[in-house]
Design a protein around this motif. Sequence first.
Motif, short mmCIF file in Angstrom:
data_model
loop_
_atom_site.label_atom_id
_atom_site.label_comp_id
_atom_site.label_asym_id
_atom_site.label_seq_id
_atom_site.Cartn_x
_atom_site.Cartn_y
_atom_site.Cartn_z
N GLY A 1 29.31 34.41 41.10
CA GLY A 1 30.75 34.51 40.95
C GLY A 1 31.16 35.34 39.74
O GLY A 1 30.37 35.56 38.82
N ALA A 2 32.41 35.79 39.76
CA ALA A 2 32.93 36.60 38.67
C ALA A 2 32.72 35.90 37.34
O ALA A 2 33.03 34.71 37.19
CB ALA A 2 34.42 36.87 38.89
N GLU A 3 32.17 36.62 36.37
CA GLU A 3 31.89 36.13 35.03
C GLU A 3 30.89 34.97 35.03
O GLU A 3 30.73 34.26 34.05
CB GLU A 3 33.18 35.68 34.33
CG GLU A 3 34.21 36.78 34.19
CD GLU A 3 35.52 36.25 33.66
OE1 GLU A 3 36.29 35.64 34.44
OE2 GLU A 3 35.77 36.44 32.46
N GLY A 4 30.23 34.76 36.19
CA GLY A 4 29.26 33.68 36.27
C GLY A 4 29.88 32.31 36.43
O GLY A 4 29.26 31.30 36.09
N ARG A 5 31.08 32.24 37.00
CA ARG A 5 31.80 30.96 37.06
C ARG A 5 31.38 30.10 38.25
O ARG A 5 31.89 29.01 38.43
CB ARG A 5 33.31 31.19 37.12
CG ARG A 5 33.81 31.86 38.37
CD ARG A 5 35.33 31.98 38.34
NE ARG A 5 35.78 32.88 37.29
CZ ARG A 5 37.04 32.92 36.85
NH1 ARG A 5 37.94 32.09 37.35
NH2 ARG A 5 37.38 33.77 35.91
#
Length: 239
Positions: free
Chosen positions: A46-50
């Motif tokens: 996921g975006a930014e590792g979220r």
Amino acid sequence: MHFIFRLNAKLLGLLLVLPVAAFAQTAQKIPDTLEQRLKACTACHGAEGRAGSDGYYPRIAGKPAGYLYNQLLNFRDGKRTYPAMAYLVGHMSDAYLKEIAGYFADQHPPYSAPLATEASSSMLEQGRLLVLQGDKARNLPACASCHGKSMTGLAPYIPGLLGLPRDYLIAQLGAWQTGSRKAHAPDCMQQVASKLNPQDIAAVSSWLAMQKIPADSITPVLKADEYAQLPLKCGGVAP
């Protein structure tokens, strides 16, 4: 007619060349930064590792750098088995893995809202007791005794357990039980997982996945004199 054909041929050739030239120009503008290179990670996590959206790819953003580094080493060295991760990090150096770990540890995007669960109230209560109190009769320590009272982890090596999908938690506890996930000896999580039955795993995972993230979810640092107070010795946790 011959002139028109030659003109159309030239136009066609130009149209064929333009996309290639445009692509080459665009490719040259892609920055060679760590953030850009780690798009391969955020494609799943996921975006930014979220966290991914399917319940299996965990949040890596904001996890302690030491923990992330150890997991990357474990994937590279075969202590954890997942083909995609093994392929990505198989030829990376320790220094580069440490750089990746530091990058994601510094990311702090908002957490997603906890997902609803079909677990019964009795199962959730069982999970709550195991997480917060453990089970002395089975010599089973509480999750909170290592992962922190707020369950947000202890830097630099112990991860938080909140904000993780239920399916992922179940899969990881099962992996420790079967030996497909390992850590440096002594492997404290393998010791814990071996004492859990299927109902325990379902209860703990369901309860954790439903918990809201504290507003001040800053990961505290485990001080050197506090390591001896942990209920189990863990090879991946060193002062």
